[in-house]
Design a protein around this motif. Structure first.
Motif, PDB file in Angstrom:
ATOM      1  N   ILE A   1     -14.526 -61.373 -55.033  1.00 30.67           N
ATOM      2  CA  ILE A   1     -13.896 -62.697 -54.847  1.00 30.67           C
ATOM      3  C   ILE A   1     -12.764 -62.661 -53.815  1.00 30.67           C
ATOM      4  CG2 ILE A   1     -14.524 -63.425 -57.204  1.00 30.67           C
ATOM      5  CD1 ILE A   1     -11.518 -63.137 -57.929  1.00 30.67           C
ATOM      6  N   ARG A   2     -12.620 -61.527 -53.117  1.00 32.17           N
ATOM      7  CA  ARG A   2     -11.609 -61.325 -52.070  1.00 32.17           C
ATOM      8  C   ARG A   2     -10.172 -61.339 -52.614  1.00 32.17           C
ATOM      9  NH1 ARG A   2     -15.040 -65.030 -49.757  1.00 32.17           N
ATOM     10  NH2 ARG A   2     -13.526 -66.728 -49.909  1.00 32.17           N
ATOM     11  N   ALA A   3     -10.008 -60.940 -53.892  1.00 25.98           N
ATOM     12  CA  ALA A   3      -8.642 -60.760 -54.415  1.00 25.98           C
ATOM     13  C   ALA A   3      -8.132 -59.437 -53.849  1.00 25.98           C
ATOM     14  CB  ALA A   3      -8.645 -60.728 -55.933  1.00 25.98           C
ATOM     15  N   GLN A   4      -6.813 -59.373 -53.568  1.00 26.40           N
ATOM     16  CA  GLN A   4      -6.290 -58.176 -52.899  1.00 26.40           C
ATOM     17  C   GLN A   4      -5.985 -57.052 -53.878  1.00 26.40           C
ATOM     18  OE1 GLN A   4      -5.637 -61.268 -52.056  1.00 26.40           O
ATOM     19  NE2 GLN A   4      -6.082 -61.338 -49.874  1.00 26.40           N
ATOM     20  N   GLY A   5      -5.879 -57.363 -55.177  1.00 29.09           N
ATOM     21  CA  GLY A   5      -5.526 -56.294 -56.107  1.00 29.09           C
ATOM     22  C   GLY A   5      -6.114 -56.508 -57.484  1.00 29.09           C
ATOM     23  N   TYR A   6      -6.151 -55.404 -58.237  1.00 29.05           N
ATOM     24  CA  TYR A   6      -6.653 -55.431 -59.613  1.00 29.05           C
ATOM     25  C   TYR A   6      -5.960 -54.303 -60.372  1.00 29.05           C
ATOM     26  CZ  TYR A   6      -9.434 -53.717 -63.488  1.00 29.05           C
ATOM     27  OH  TYR A   6      -9.807 -53.258 -64.726  1.00 29.05           O
ATOM     28  N   ALA A   7      -5.692 -54.524 -61.653  1.00 34.36           N
ATOM     29  CA  ALA A   7      -5.212 -53.421 -62.491  1.00 34.36           C
ATOM     30  C   ALA A   7      -5.735 -53.607 -63.902  1.00 34.36           C
ATOM     31  CB  ALA A   7      -3.685 -53.373 -62.496  1.00 34.36           C
ATOM     32  N   PRO A   8      -6.061 -52.490 -64.568  1.00 36.15           N
ATOM     33  CA  PRO A   8      -6.636 -52.561 -65.909  1.00 36.15           C
ATOM     34  C   PRO A   8      -5.613 -52.750 -67.018  1.00 36.15           C
ATOM     35  CG  PRO A   8      -6.589 -50.283 -65.151  1.00 36.15           C
ATOM     36  CD  PRO A   8      -6.088 -51.130 -64.016  1.00 36.15           C
ATOM     37  N   ASP A   9      -4.336 -52.453 -66.738  1.00 36.57           N
ATOM     38  CA  ASP A   9      -3.322 -52.613 -67.789  1.00 36.57           C
ATOM     39  C   ASP A   9      -1.970 -52.927 -67.156  1.00 36.57           C
ATOM     40  OD1 ASP A   9      -1.951 -50.120 -67.137  1.00 36.57           O
ATOM     41  OD2 ASP A   9      -3.765 -49.172 -67.916  1.00 36.57           O
ATOM     42  N   ALA A  10      -0.982 -53.179 -68.021  1.00 32.58           N
ATOM     43  CA  ALA A  10       0.311 -53.662 -67.520  1.00 32.58           C
ATOM     44  C   ALA A  10       1.048 -52.604 -66.697  1.00 32.58           C
ATOM     45  CB  ALA A  10       1.178 -54.126 -68.691  1.00 32.58           C
ATOM     46  N   ALA A  11       0.948 -51.339 -67.103  1.00 32.71           N
ATOM     47  CA  ALA A  11       1.659 -50.303 -66.356  1.00 32.71           C
ATOM     48  C   ALA A  11       1.049 -50.155 -64.966  1.00 32.71           C
ATOM     49  CB  ALA A  11       1.603 -48.978 -67.112  1.00 32.71           C
ATOM     50  N   SER A  12      -0.285 -50.155 -64.889  1.00 33.88           N
ATOM     51  CA  SER A  12      -0.887 -50.042 -63.552  1.00 33.88           C
ATOM     52  C   SER A  12      -0.718 -51.326 -62.745  1.00 33.88           C
ATOM     53  CB  SER A  12      -2.361 -49.629 -63.578  1.00 33.88           C
ATOM     54  OG  SER A  12      -2.906 -49.618 -64.838  1.00 33.88           O
ATOM     55  N   ALA A  13      -0.490 -52.449 -63.418  1.00 32.42           N
ATOM     56  CA  ALA A  13      -0.221 -53.694 -62.685  1.00 32.42           C
ATOM     57  C   ALA A  13       1.060 -53.543 -61.859  1.00 32.42           C
ATOM     58  CB  ALA A  13      -0.102 -54.870 -63.648  1.00 32.42           C
ATOM     59  N   VAL A  14       2.053 -52.883 -62.446  1.00 33.49           N
ATOM     60  CA  VAL A  14       3.315 -52.668 -61.731  1.00 33.49           C
ATOM     61  C   VAL A  14       3.063 -51.799 -60.490  1.00 33.49           C
ATOM     62  CG1 VAL A  14       5.632 -51.662 -61.883  1.00 33.49           C
ATOM     63  CG2 VAL A  14       4.683 -52.899 -63.846  1.00 33.49           C
ATOM     64  N   GLU A  15       2.266 -50.749 -60.658  1.00 30.31           N
ATOM     65  CA  GLU A  15       1.953 -49.860 -59.517  1.00 30.31           C
ATOM     66  C   GLU A  15       1.178 -50.606 -58.438  1.00 30.31           C
ATOM     67  OE1 GLU A  15      -0.256 -46.476 -60.936  1.00 30.31           O
ATOM     68  OE2 GLU A  15       1.322 -46.021 -62.390  1.00 30.31           O
ATOM     69  N   GLU A  16       0.174 -51.354 -58.886  1.00 24.05           N
ATOM     70  CA  GLU A  16      -0.693 -52.056 -57.927  1.00 24.05           C
ATOM     71  C   GLU A  16       0.112 -53.090 -57.125  1.00 24.05           C
ATOM     72  OE1 GLU A  16      -3.696 -51.424 -57.138  1.00 24.05           O
ATOM     73  OE2 GLU A  16      -4.839 -53.225 -56.646  1.00 24.05           O
ATOM     74  N   ILE A  17       0.947 -53.837 -57.823  1.00 21.69           N
ATOM     75  CA  ILE A  17       1.737 -54.871 -57.138  1.00 21.69           C
ATOM     76  C   ILE A  17       2.778 -54.211 -56.224  1.00 21.69           C
ATOM     77  CG2 ILE A  17       3.421 -56.747 -57.525  1.00 21.69           C
ATOM     78  CD1 ILE A  17       1.552 -57.676 -59.804  1.00 21.69           C
ATOM     79  N   GLY A  18       3.344 -53.106 -56.677  1.00 21.16           N
ATOM     80  CA  GLY A  18       4.286 -52.350 -55.846  1.00 21.16           C
ATOM     81  C   GLY A  18       3.616 -51.900 -54.552  1.00 21.16           C
TER      82      GLY A  18
ATOM     83  N   TYR B   1     -15.166 -56.735 -59.195  1.00 22.40           N
ATOM     84  CA  TYR B   1     -15.115 -58.203 -59.188  1.00 22.40           C
ATOM     85  C   TYR B   1     -14.023 -58.694 -58.237  1.00 22.40           C
ATOM     86  CZ  TYR B   1     -14.893 -63.028 -60.828  1.00 22.40           C
ATOM     87  OH  TYR B   1     -14.901 -64.396 -60.874  1.00 22.40           O
ATOM     88  N   ALA B   2     -12.884 -57.987 -58.250  1.00 21.66           N
ATOM     89  CA  ALA B   2     -11.791 -58.360 -57.342  1.00 21.66           C
ATOM     90  C   ALA B   2     -12.300 -58.342 -55.903  1.00 21.66           C
ATOM     91  CB  ALA B   2     -10.614 -57.405 -57.513  1.00 21.66           C
ATOM     92  N   GLY B   3     -13.060 -57.315 -55.559  1.00 21.39           N
ATOM     93  CA  GLY B   3     -13.621 -57.205 -54.212  1.00 21.39           C
ATOM     94  C   GLY B   3     -14.546 -58.375 -53.910  1.00 21.39           C
TER      95      GLY B   3
END
Ligand code: B12
Length: 207
Positions: A185-202, A181-183
């Motif tokens: 709508i042209r969002a640059q990132g996605y993560a399934p949980d809070a820990a991976s959100a930190v990795e993805e944003i990093g 879905y992120a792809g």
């Protein structure tokens, strides 16, 4: 103690959840264990009961308050000592959506990893993300949605960011959201949980 914490959470007993979190911390239980084996499974059990019409919105709201109170107790312990500031993240739950537990958790983990967080709360209109990102020099805009009916708002935010020519990457998450879905709508990132959100944003801010 963690099972007791789940039961107290489901019953919406806020003072009990707070005191069980404190007791677990005092007993040396790692904050991550309390989160992943106490609070989150408690909320998941409640989710099943909600789906099966065994509990209703008032009960879930009271439990959500207890969950947020438990998270607040955990927050200082989830934070890593001495991390350098790593940029600003504007975060919020999209327009029409009032779910904030997952968003709060992501905000907390990011804060613990050195990001400055501008939390816009829930029911946030697209233009507010744009204004806040501009005003705070954000490096990332993070969106949360828990409803299939509100995840479409994420596209509106991406479009508003593009239209404003901000050039700030958008990262999305929440139970119904996928990388696919992120792809779309042209969002640059996605993560399934809070820990991976930190990795993805990093990963995204490092680019
Ligand atoms: C708590 C809850 C509520 C509470 C919210 C209170 C609050 N302060 O948040 C209340 C009672 C208000 C509520 C209301 C409603 N709810 Co509700 N709710 C839930 C419930 C039980 C738990 C959600 C939760 O907090 N999970 C725990 C957190 C930790 O998980 P999470 O949010 O998924 O977050 C994680 C990841 O998704 C990710 N993440 C989340 N956000 C972000 C953001 C980024 C950037 C990233 C990278 C990652 C990320 O990381 C998080 C941490 O790991 C879910 C059931 C479920 N199993 O999800 C239903 C659920 C989401 N609700 C549902 C529904 C239908 C509703 C209502 C429409 C009910 C009604 N008839 O009125 C209303 C809508 C109100 C509104 N306009 O928003 C449905 C949604 C169905 C759908 N697919 O659309 C669910 C799935 C229940 C169900 N099975 O029917 N709800």
């Amino acid at each position: 103690m963690l099972k007791e914490m789940q039961d107290a959470l489901i019953a919406g007993k806020k003072p009990e959840v707070e005191s069980l979190v404190e007791q677990a911390l005092d007993a040396g239980t790692p904050a991550g264990t309390i989160l992943n084996e106490g609070l989150i499974p408690g909320m998941a059990r409640l989710g099943v009961q909600f789906k099966n019409n065994e509990v209703f919105i008032p009960e879930v709201l009271v439990a959500a308050r207890a969950m947020n109170a438990g998270l607040a107790k955990l927050e200082p312990h989830l934070a890593k000592a001495g991390v350098k500031p790593r940029g600003v993240v504007v975060i919020g739950t999209v327009k029409g959506d009032l779910h904030d537990i997952g968003k709060n958790l992501v905000a907390m983990m990011l804060r613990g990893n050195g990001y400055k967080i501008v939390d816009l709360g829930v029911d946030v209109a697209p233009e507010r993300y744009v204004e806040a990102a501009r005003a705070n020099g954000a490096g990332v805009i993070a969106l949360s949605a828990l409803l299939t009916t509100t995840m479409v708002q994420m596209r509106a935010v991406v479009e508003a960011v593009e239209k404003a020519g901000l050039g700030v990457p958008v990262v999305i998450g929440g139970a119904p959201v996928t990388r696919e879905y992120a792809g779309q709508i042209r969002a640059q990132g996605y993560a399934p949980d809070a820990a991976s959100a930190v990795e993805e944003i990093g990963r995204i801010v490092a680019v």
